[in-house]
Structures are given as C-alpha cells and as structure tokens.
Design an enzyme around this catalytic site. Sequence first.
Site, PDB file in Angstrom:
ATOM      1  N   SER A 194      -3.182  -7.597   2.568  1.00 11.98           N
ATOM      2  CA  SER A 194      -3.515  -7.508   3.993  1.00 11.98           C
ATOM      3  C   SER A 194      -3.942  -8.862   4.540  1.00 11.98           C
ATOM      4  O   SER A 194      -3.624  -9.205   5.674  1.00 11.98           O
ATOM      5  CB  SER A 194      -4.630  -6.478   4.203  1.00 11.98           C
ATOM      6  OG  SER A 194      -4.183  -5.191   3.874  1.00 11.98           O
TER       7      SER A 194
ATOM      8  N   HIS B  53       0.834  -1.200   0.000  1.00 10.35           N
ATOM      9  CA  HIS B  53       0.000   0.000   0.000  1.00 10.35           C
ATOM     10  C   HIS B  53       0.873   1.256   0.000  1.00 10.35           C
ATOM     11  O   HIS B  53       0.637   2.197  -0.760  1.00 10.35           O
ATOM     12  CB  HIS B  53      -0.894   0.056   1.255  1.00 10.35           C
ATOM     13  CG  HIS B  53      -1.939  -0.987   1.317  1.00 10.35           C
ATOM     14  ND1 HIS B  53      -2.085  -1.821   2.403  1.00 10.35           N
ATOM     15  CD2 HIS B  53      -2.922  -1.336   0.450  1.00 10.35           C
ATOM     16  CE1 HIS B  53      -3.104  -2.634   2.202  1.00 10.35           C
ATOM     17  NE2 HIS B  53      -3.624  -2.362   1.017  1.00 10.35           N
TER      18      HIS B  53
ATOM     19  N   LYS C 163     -17.992  -5.836   6.481  1.00  7.22           N
ATOM     20  CA  LYS C 163     -16.715  -6.534   6.459  1.00  7.22           C
ATOM     21  C   LYS C 163     -16.224  -6.749   7.889  1.00  7.22           C
ATOM     22  O   LYS C 163     -16.263  -5.832   8.703  1.00  7.22           O
ATOM     23  CB  LYS C 163     -15.693  -5.719   5.651  1.00  7.22           C
ATOM     24  CG  LYS C 163     -14.468  -6.502   5.271  1.00  7.22           C
ATOM     25  CD  LYS C 163     -13.634  -5.735   4.270  1.00  7.22           C
ATOM     26  CE  LYS C 163     -12.445  -6.579   3.867  1.00  7.22           C
ATOM     27  NZ  LYS C 163     -11.617  -5.916   2.892  1.00  7.22           N
TER      28      LYS C 163
ATOM     29  N   ARG D 133      -1.534  -5.764  -8.485  1.00  6.87           N
ATOM     30  CA  ARG D 133      -0.466  -6.719  -8.188  1.00  6.87           C
ATOM     31  C   ARG D 133      -0.297  -7.726  -9.302  1.00  6.87           C
ATOM     32  O   ARG D 133       0.797  -8.158  -9.601  1.00  6.87           O
ATOM     33  CB  ARG D 133      -0.784  -7.472  -6.885  1.00  6.87           C
ATOM     34  CG  ARG D 133      -0.754  -6.601  -5.660  1.00  6.87           C
ATOM     35  CD  ARG D 133      -1.286  -7.354  -4.487  1.00  6.87           C
ATOM     36  NE  ARG D 133      -2.696  -7.641  -4.737  1.00  6.87           N
ATOM     37  CZ  ARG D 133      -3.555  -8.058  -3.841  1.00  6.87           C
ATOM     38  NH1 ARG D 133      -3.171  -8.298  -2.629  1.00  6.87           N
ATOM     39  NH2 ARG D 133      -4.811  -8.271  -4.137  1.00  6.87           N
TER      40      ARG D 133
END
Length: 160
Positions: free
Chosen positions: A128, A17, A41, A90
């Site tokens: 994460s 990040h 979430k 990514r």
Amino acid sequence: MAIAVCSGSFDPVTYGHLDIISRGAKVFDKVIVAVLINSKKNSLFSVDERVELLRQVTAGMDNVEVDSFDGLLIDYMNKRGAKVIIRGLRAVSDFEYEMQVASINKKLDQEIETFFMMTSNQYSYLSSSIVKEVARYKASVADLVPPEVEAALKRKMEQL
C-alpha cells in the site's frame, strides 16, 4: 464452518491483498476481511472509506465479508467465532515480523491458528505504501489496484 480472518490496514487495498483474500476464500468457508482501526496511524483513507472500497472489490466473492475492529485481533476473532488468521507473505523479511505476531497470538489463545500464504510472484513487490507513493506523483496505479481504488486514489490526491 471454518472462519478465517484476514486483517490489516488496507490503506489502500491492492491486487496483492485481493490475491490473498481470494485464495483464502477458496480454502475456508468464510473469510472476514477486517480493517484495523488504528488512530495512531496516519492513514490516507478513513476506516469507513477502506471498508467501502473492500466491499466494492470483493463484491463477487460470496463467502467474503468486510468489517472493521479496534483492539486485539484475538478478541475480535473470539467475538466472531473465527479460529484462523490468514497472513500474506511477500518476502523473507515479512516472515520474521509475522512469525512474532503469530507467536504472541498463539500465546494469547491456543485455539487460534495462523496460515501464511505466499503472495503470487507478480505481487511480491507490492505494498500500500508503494501504491500511495506512485499515486502522489500522478503515475498510473492501474496494474496495482482495482479500478475503484484507482479512482478513489485520484480523488484523494487531488484533495492534498
């Protein structure tokens, strides 16, 4: 002034990040790192904790601001006067989802542009979720997150 928003859950913020945030800060006059408030979430860190960690790890970046928001990103951007979304990629698998999101954002507001930045190779595997999984088993995350985040992860894992 070119204002860009880099949004996400940042649960927790990783070196990947920070790679995108710092590179974006070199391109745009101001980068707002916006933590999405998503009550559906199940996050490890609260929104306030994530905002505080982001503030700590971006403290040396003069043109970076940290905030949180609820609702549509487009609405938040219009409120903040931002016209650019920064998204890190990514792998090719990220692109398909990010392209869909960029397309709907463009449909919602023709003035908004999305800039995709490839994550530096050393962080292409990093997420994460992976960081949390490694931390759950008490393995070192020192190469994955800044020291402030590593310490916060250790404290969180001791509470579980």
